[in-house]
Design a protein around this motif. Sequence first.
Motif, short mmCIF file in Angstrom:
data_model
loop_
_atom_site.label_atom_id
_atom_site.label_comp_id
_atom_site.label_asym_id
_atom_site.label_seq_id
_atom_site.Cartn_x
_atom_site.Cartn_y
_atom_site.Cartn_z
N UNK A 72 7.60 21.72 -3.71
CA UNK A 72 7.58 20.49 -2.92
C UNK A 72 8.79 19.66 -3.29
N UNK A 73 9.36 18.97 -2.30
CA UNK A 73 10.56 18.17 -2.56
C UNK A 73 10.29 16.70 -2.29
N UNK A 74 11.13 15.85 -2.83
CA UNK A 74 10.99 14.42 -2.60
C UNK A 74 11.20 14.10 -1.11
N UNK A 75 12.06 14.86 -0.45
CA UNK A 75 12.30 14.64 0.99
C UNK A 75 11.03 14.93 1.80
N UNK A 76 10.31 16.01 1.44
CA UNK A 76 9.04 16.33 2.12
C UNK A 76 8.01 15.25 1.85
N UNK A 77 7.95 14.79 0.62
CA UNK A 77 7.03 13.72 0.24
C UNK A 77 7.31 12.47 1.08
N UNK A 78 8.58 12.12 1.18
CA UNK A 78 8.98 10.93 1.92
C UNK A 78 8.48 10.99 3.36
N UNK A 79 8.73 12.11 4.02
CA UNK A 79 8.35 12.26 5.43
C UNK A 79 6.84 12.15 5.61
N UNK A 80 6.08 12.82 4.75
CA UNK A 80 4.62 12.81 4.89
C UNK A 80 4.05 11.41 4.65
N UNK A 81 4.56 10.74 3.61
CA UNK A 81 4.04 9.40 3.30
C UNK A 81 4.40 8.41 4.39
N UNK A 82 5.61 8.51 4.92
CA UNK A 82 5.99 7.60 6.00
C UNK A 82 5.11 7.80 7.24
N UNK A 83 4.70 9.04 7.48
CA UNK A 83 3.78 9.30 8.59
C UNK A 83 2.41 8.67 8.33
N UNK A 84 1.95 8.75 7.07
CA UNK A 84 0.67 8.13 6.71
C UNK A 84 0.75 6.61 6.85
N UNK A 85 1.86 6.02 6.44
CA UNK A 85 2.04 4.56 6.56
C UNK A 85 1.92 4.14 8.02
N UNK A 86 2.57 4.89 8.89
CA UNK A 86 2.54 4.59 10.33
C UNK A 86 1.11 4.68 10.86
N UNK A 87 0.42 5.76 10.48
CA UNK A 87 -0.94 5.98 10.97
C UNK A 87 -1.90 4.89 10.46
#
Length: 314
Positions: A72-87
């Motif tokens: 897992x990478x920090x870039x993948x983490x960033x994308x997933x968390x930003x999607x959760x924030x939006x939701x």
Amino acid sequence: MKIPVVAVVGPTAVGKTKLSIEIAKRFHGEVISGDSMQIYKGLDIGTAKVKPEEMEGIPHYMIDILEPSESFSVASFQLMVQNYIKDINERDKLPIIAGGTGLYIQSVLYDFQFSEEKRDESFTEKLEEELEEKGIDHIHRRLAKVDPEQARKIHPNNVRRVIRALEIYEKTGMTMSELHEHQKQNSPYTPILIGLQMEREELYNRINRRVDSMMEEGLLQEVERLYDQGLHNVQSMQGIGYKEFIPYFEGKIPLQEAVDTLKRNSRRYAKRQYTYFRNKMNIHWYPISEQTAHKTFSTILQDLEGLLGKITKY
């Protein structure tokens, strides 16, 4: 209006999990784990993963999403968390990040652009030729001249990162440090960072006791199960709480030495976490102790009410 995001940060064992749940209960929030290890299934005790009964009905995300064998990478983490924030925001809930992996949290809140510059193959080849001819120390000195901060952070033997830092400077005219600083100043959110800090001696005692509790809960058996699956060199097993036991299973050290090493590594990690958060982000810090935790939490909730006051839905 930018989405408000509350982040609860600080060193390991300081009380972030409990505070994030209290904030979620008070402000109709949902919690996103900001820990780079809690994403792995089966790594429960060693990561101090929040238990279902501790969640008090508050939804938690970014927990148990990967198999221990996966990277897992920090870039993948960033994308997933930003999607959760939006939701979470779209459902009129307050997004709350709780965790201790500084770079991961920072990358989300300040929208780090990890691929902002494509690789310049010709420049890389040129540097590699120079490296072969004059050695890594010469290349590292070049980096020290243009970006002393990154040169201090990047070991000369980490050739790939040394070259990448020089490549960014060559292409953008900005050092990697300046690029990060620029990104830090431009958040797509309204971040409110709450930091918990504890006197060093008390924190270290808490860490030592936590490790003892983990051992009683079955940490050794948890790591052994992963080890027996052949998961020795995967990313998940390099985390604190897991890597310390590999030499024990290989018959190189006694169990007590592995436990003592885990305590030492956890204390050192807590110190690094604290230093990172102090230096990298604008945080509202609150001193906390076991005796004052309830009072400190009440103060934080009051302060947050004021900080979130302009946002009527909270």
